[in-house]
Design a protein around this motif. Structure first.
Motif, PDB file in Angstrom:
ATOM      1  N   ASN A 114       6.494  13.769  44.352  1.00  0.00           N
ATOM      2  CA  ASN A 114       6.214  15.130  43.440  1.00  0.00           C
ATOM      3  C   ASN A 114       7.276  14.691  41.982  1.00  0.00           C
ATOM      4  O   ASN A 114       7.149  15.007  40.959  1.00  0.00           O
ATOM      5  CB  ASN A 114       7.258  15.787  44.167  1.00  0.00           C
ATOM      6  CG  ASN A 114       6.724  17.258  45.106  1.00  0.00           C
ATOM      7  OD1 ASN A 114       6.063  17.359  44.503  1.00  0.00           O
ATOM      8  ND2 ASN A 114       6.718  16.747  46.313  1.00  0.00           N
ATOM      9  N   CYS A 120       4.897  13.268  39.820  1.00  0.00           N
ATOM     10  CA  CYS A 120       4.368  14.435  38.896  1.00  0.00           C
ATOM     11  C   CYS A 120       5.343  15.168  38.242  1.00  0.00           C
ATOM     12  O   CYS A 120       5.018  15.851  37.319  1.00  0.00           O
ATOM     13  CB  CYS A 120       3.765  15.552  40.524  1.00  0.00           C
ATOM     14  SG  CYS A 120       2.872  15.015  41.565  1.00  0.00           S
ATOM     15  N   TRP A 133       5.075  14.115  34.711  1.00  0.00           N
ATOM     16  CA  TRP A 133       4.322  14.530  34.088  1.00  0.00           C
ATOM     17  C   TRP A 133       4.338  15.940  33.857  1.00  0.00           C
ATOM     18  O   TRP A 133       4.077  15.695  32.346  1.00  0.00           O
ATOM     19  CB  TRP A 133       2.765  14.558  35.394  1.00  0.00           C
ATOM     20  CG  TRP A 133       2.048  12.964  35.798  1.00  0.00           C
ATOM     21  CD1 TRP A 133       2.945  12.269  34.790  1.00  0.00           C
ATOM     22  CD2 TRP A 133       1.569  13.151  36.254  1.00  0.00           C
ATOM     23  NE1 TRP A 133       1.885  10.816  35.737  1.00  0.00           N
ATOM     24  CE2 TRP A 133       1.141  11.524  36.130  1.00  0.00           C
ATOM     25  CE3 TRP A 133       0.796  13.557  37.163  1.00  0.00           C
ATOM     26  CZ2 TRP A 133       0.447  10.543  37.616  1.00  0.00           C
ATOM     27  CZ3 TRP A 133      -0.351  13.163  38.051  1.00  0.00           C
ATOM     28  CH2 TRP A 133      -0.393  12.342  38.588  1.00  0.00           C
ATOM     29  N   GLN A 134       4.927  16.703  34.094  1.00  0.00           N
ATOM     30  CA  GLN A 134       5.000  18.306  34.170  1.00  0.00           C
ATOM     31  C   GLN A 134       6.106  17.771  32.617  1.00  0.00           C
ATOM     32  O   GLN A 134       5.690  18.971  31.993  1.00  0.00           O
ATOM     33  CB  GLN A 134       5.336  19.289  34.971  1.00  0.00           C
ATOM     34  CG  GLN A 134       5.496  20.063  33.977  1.00  0.00           C
ATOM     35  CD  GLN A 134       4.443  21.411  34.622  1.00  0.00           C
ATOM     36  OE1 GLN A 134       3.501  21.752  35.052  1.00  0.00           O
ATOM     37  NE2 GLN A 134       4.070  21.029  32.513  1.00  0.00           N
ATOM     38  N   ALA A 166      -3.724  11.219  36.579  1.00  0.00           N
ATOM     39  CA  ALA A 166      -3.687  11.914  37.780  1.00  0.00           C
ATOM     40  C   ALA A 166      -4.852  11.154  39.176  1.00  0.00           C
ATOM     41  O   ALA A 166      -4.868  10.897  39.754  1.00  0.00           O
ATOM     42  CB  ALA A 166      -4.146  13.197  37.827  1.00  0.00           C
ATOM     43  N   LEU A 190       0.384  14.514  46.577  1.00  0.00           N
ATOM     44  CA  LEU A 190      -0.354  15.328  45.106  1.00  0.00           C
ATOM     45  C   LEU A 190      -1.501  15.811  44.807  1.00  0.00           C
ATOM     46  O   LEU A 190      -1.396  16.895  44.101  1.00  0.00           O
ATOM     47  CB  LEU A 190      -0.803  13.613  44.664  1.00  0.00           C
ATOM     48  CG  LEU A 190      -1.679  13.435  43.963  1.00  0.00           C
ATOM     49  CD1 LEU A 190      -1.340  13.689  42.819  1.00  0.00           C
ATOM     50  CD2 LEU A 190      -2.428  11.929  43.994  1.00  0.00           C
ATOM     51  N   ARG A 245      -0.206  19.490  44.100  1.00  0.00           N
ATOM     52  CA  ARG A 245       0.466  19.890  42.947  1.00  0.00           C
ATOM     53  C   ARG A 245      -0.576  20.278  42.334  1.00  0.00           C
ATOM     54  O   ARG A 245      -1.197  20.636  40.996  1.00  0.00           O
ATOM     55  CB  ARG A 245       1.542  18.632  42.788  1.00  0.00           C
ATOM     56  CG  ARG A 245       2.487  18.494  43.094  1.00  0.00           C
ATOM     57  CD  ARG A 245       3.531  19.332  43.093  1.00  0.00           C
ATOM     58  NE  ARG A 245       3.797  19.395  41.683  1.00  0.00           N
ATOM     59  CZ  ARG A 245       5.528  19.048  40.991  1.00  0.00           C
ATOM     60  NH1 ARG A 245       5.877  18.330  41.839  1.00  0.00           N
ATOM     61  NH2 ARG A 245       5.559  18.506  40.026  1.00  0.00           N
ATOM     62  N   VAL A 279       0.022  20.718  38.439  1.00  0.00           N
ATOM     63  CA  VAL A 279      -0.793  19.423  37.700  1.00  0.00           C
ATOM     64  C   VAL A 279      -2.193  19.601  37.314  1.00  0.00           C
ATOM     65  O   VAL A 279      -1.937  19.260  36.688  1.00  0.00           O
ATOM     66  CB  VAL A 279      -0.341  18.646  38.217  1.00  0.00           C
ATOM     67  CG1 VAL A 279      -1.110  17.320  37.832  1.00  0.00           C
ATOM     68  CG2 VAL A 279       1.431  17.785  38.598  1.00  0.00           C
TER      69      VAL A 279
END
Length: 383
Positions: free
Chosen positions: A104, A107, A110-111, A217, A284, A287, A292
């Motif tokens: 998490n 992710c 990335w966000q 991803a 993953l 998300r 994501v």
């Protein structure tokens, strides 16, 4: 050894990286200068945007350069790699929450990066090494698969016609250099040995810079599905020997049946995962079906305004659609399928067929990963 083989070997040695954890709390990474400069640019791009090691110095020595980082393990900033944590959680499920937390955190990174740097970008303007360069005519994938013969793979869930030269043509149509994709500044090669915790720190920044979100991803998903627990330990053990601290044996798929005749392959197999890998995949996928996944189709993709063709024509955009060509490149572009055992190659071809199936839901890829059986099935291909 022939003269050509010797020359190729010496060229590989010249191009290899080496690294050392020093007693003074520094980490030294030495590589050809052009690669070191690429990593330095990647580090500068990520600095202040995502958690990365502190870079202390660069030292040039002819054609090679050493990057000197603060060792994140020596100072206690990090205690494990994602690969180590998954191995620990496979053996002791009490570590499962830590696995989920680290996925998490990836992710979330990335966000955060997308919020600050996200935009639609032509593929040719992103870091090319893992995708565009390999797909380029005459590149790695042409060398590996340009002369491959078509085959049909039969599985309990469906049959798939696999024509690898035709697939390369299709992928080039879907991923032309001028096609525009949601992108962000990121690490570029998110794999289990490149993610440190418990508080996230990105390692190995050679491919960092502006990257496609789908590529990021797909890279991590493919690693969790088939590369990290199975193919890399089995076929590239040196990768883990020089990185991870808690090595686990290759978790080979549970093979129930394999029959190969002519251009037909019949295979019944299930990928396997312990509690740690299962938790990483589940986190993953959650998300990818949430925030994501929305990044993959951000800013106009749903309206069809991107110049790239739909990855799978006729299917409404979604995470499986957006990731399909990138996942295919991960399966094809890391280890040549010809070097795998007949059973491993058959399972990879079956996974490739599933990924390219327009009806695929990403969760389907992981639902066939049971808890690891106590005893592995015998490999029929070895009989």
């Amino acid at each position: 050894m022939s003269l050509t083989e010797a020359t190729d070997r010496h060229a590989r040695i010249r191009d290899e990286s080496s690294w050392q954890h020093r007693a003074d709390g520094t980490f030294h990474k030495t590589m050809p200068t052009h690669r070191a400069e690429g990593e330095y640019r990647g580090w500068r791009a990520l600095r202040g945007l995502a958690p990365v090691p502190h870079l202390l110095d660069r030292r040039h020595d002819g054609p090679r350069t050493t990057l000197i980082y603060q060792d994140v393990f020596a100072g206690g900033r990090c205690t494990h790699l994602l690969a180590d944590l998954i191995t620990e959680a496979d053996a002791e499920p009490a570590h499962v929450p830590a696995v989920r937390a680290l996925i998490n955190a990836v992710c979330d990174s990335w966000q955060h990066s997308h919020d600050r740097t996200g935009r639609l970008t032509p593929l040719h303007a992103t870091v090319p090494a893992l995708y565009a360069a390999r797909l380029r005519p005459g590149g790695r994938l042409d060398r590996w698969y340009g002369g491959a013969r078509p085959c049909t793979v039969h599985t309990p869930t469906g049959s798939y016609r696999i024509d690898l030269p035709a697939l390369l043509t299709r992928l080039r149509t879907q991923l032309p250099p001028g096609s525009r994709w949601p992108s962000m500044i990121s690490q570029g090669d998110p794999t289990e040995p490149n993610i440190a915790g418990p508080s996230l720190c990105w390692l190995d920044l050679e491919h960092a810079g502006r990257t496609t979100i789908a590529g990021e991803a797909a890279n991590l998903l493919a690693y969790l599905l088939i590369l990290g627990g199975w193919l890399i330990p089995a076929y590239q053990p040196g990768t883990y020997a020089r990185t991870v601290r808690r090595r686990a044996p290759a978790d080979r798929p549970h093979l129930r049946h394999l029959h190969i005749t002519g251009g037909h392959i019949t295979v019944d197999a299930a990928l396997r995962a312990g509690p740690g890998r299962r938790a990483a995949l589940d986190a993953l996928l959650e998300r990818l079906h949430g925030d994501v996944g929305r990044l993959l189709t951000a800013r106009g993709y749903d309206a069809g305004t991107m110049s790239a063709p739909m990855p799978i024509p006729g299917l409404a955009p979604g995470p499986a659609t957006a990731l399909a060509p990138w996942l295919a490149l991960r399966i094809l572009g890391v280890i040549p399928l010809a070097k795998l055992s007949p059973s491993d190659r058959a399972i990879c071809l079956a996974q490739l067929g599933r990924i390219l199936d327009p009806s695929l839901d990403l969760t389907d890829l992981a639902t066939t990963l049971p808890w690891r059986p106590d005893h592995a099935a015998a490999d029929p291909s070895s009989h």
